[in-house]
Design an enzyme around this catalytic site. Structure first.
Site, PDB file in Angstrom:
ATOM      1  N   GLY A  12      -2.141  13.078  -0.916  1.00  0.00           N
ATOM      2  CA  GLY A  12      -2.362  11.636  -0.798  1.00  0.00           C
ATOM      3  C   GLY A  12      -2.130  11.144   0.614  1.00  0.00           C
ATOM      4  CG  ASN A  81       2.131   9.751  -0.684  1.00  0.00           C
ATOM      5  OD1 ASN A  81       2.985   8.889  -0.882  1.00  0.00           O
ATOM      6  ND2 ASN A  81       0.882   9.448  -0.352  1.00  0.00           N
ATOM      7  CB  SER A 128       8.068   3.917  -7.861  1.00  0.00           C
ATOM      8  OG  SER A 128       8.010   2.496  -7.958  1.00  0.00           O
ATOM      9  CE1 TYR A 138       3.337   4.372  -9.580  1.00  0.00           C
ATOM     10  CE2 TYR A 138       4.934   2.573  -9.604  1.00  0.00           C
ATOM     11  CZ  TYR A 138       4.309   3.614  -8.943  1.00  0.00           C
ATOM     12  OH  TYR A 138       4.664   3.908  -7.646  1.00  0.00           O
ATOM     13  CB  ALA A 140       7.150   5.764 -18.281  1.00  0.00           C
ATOM     14  CB  ALA A 141       4.321   8.184 -14.426  1.00  0.00           C
ATOM     15  CE  LYS A 142       5.221   7.144  -8.388  1.00  0.00           C
ATOM     16  NZ  LYS A 142       4.767   8.300  -7.558  1.00  0.00           N
TER      17      LYS A 142
END
Length: 234
Positions: A12, A81, A128, A138, A140-142
């Site tokens: 990224g 990233n 994050s 988002y 939860a993913a982080k």
């Protein structure tokens, strides 16, 4: 006697935080490869910061495998990233898409490059503030990124390899918010900080650069917050 140049891969790396990280690592003397899905954006960023570009989709296992031929044979630094918040009306698809963009990308690239990690290598994944404050799919993913990194630190630690998360708060000059950032929302986010300002990609890049340095060898399995005090780690 010459010292070997350290190599880094930044996923990224075409814009925003990833681009700033790549620029900082280049400035510190590393040979940097940036990756991303958008070949033109990636090529422009690589030329600007002095890196090399390899375009592929980090969420696609076959694309990751195919890209290995163009990635360094020895990797001293990996910065995961790639990711971001993925919108969508369908609940299931939105949650799966956020997990894929933020967790699967990091796992696939790290696993593919693990045989190439030098002893004392450094792995940093961008998390994050949302990982500990909410943020739906988002966030939860982080949060999952933090759990995965904790395990990774012990998996790789025997070779002196560290694995950490850098967790930014509100950072300006990125593509993250798109057209969703209003003046009122910005004011609210800035008001939550102790130093009264938004973060910058350079702030995050500086933290990443330290964690990827030889001097940071005893810091592993940690989540380093870069948020101006918006969330206190105690």
């Amino acid at each position: 006697m010459t010292t070997a140049v350290r190599t880094a891969v930044v996923t990224g790396g075409g814009t925003g935080i990833g681009k700033a990280i790549a620029a900082e690592l280049v400035a510190r003397g590393l040979e940097v490869v940036i990756t991303g899905r958008r070949a033109e954006v990636l090529a422009s960023a690589a030329e600007e910061v002095g890196a090399r570009a390899v375009a592929f989709d980090a969420a696609d296992p076959r694309a990751v495998e195919a890209a290995l031929a163009e990635l360094p044979s020895t990797v001293d630094v990996l910065v995961n990233n790639a990711g971001g918040a993925v919108d969508g009306e369908d609940l299931r698809d939105r949650w799966l898409a956020n997990y894929e963009a933020n967790v699967v990308t990091a796992v696939l690239v790290t696993t593919a490059l693990e045989p190439r990690f030098a002893d004392q290598a450094r792995v940093v994944t961008i998390g994050s503030i949302a990982g500990r404050r909410g943020g739906g799919a988002y966030g939860a993913a982080k949060a999952a990124v933090e759990a995965w990194t904790a395990e990774l630190a012990f998996t790789l630690g025997g070779r002196g390899i560290t694995a950490n998360v850098v967790s930014p708060g509100y950072v300006e000059d990125t593509e993250f918010f798109g057209d969703r950032m209003t003046a009122q929302r910005r004011e609210t986010l800035v008001s939550q900080t102790a130093n009264g300002r938004p973060g910058t990609p350079a702030d995050v890049a500086a933290a990443v650069a330290f964690l990827t340095s030889p001097e940071a060898g005893h810091i592993t399995g940690q989540v380093i917050a870069v948020n101006g005090g918006a969330a206190l780690g105690r």
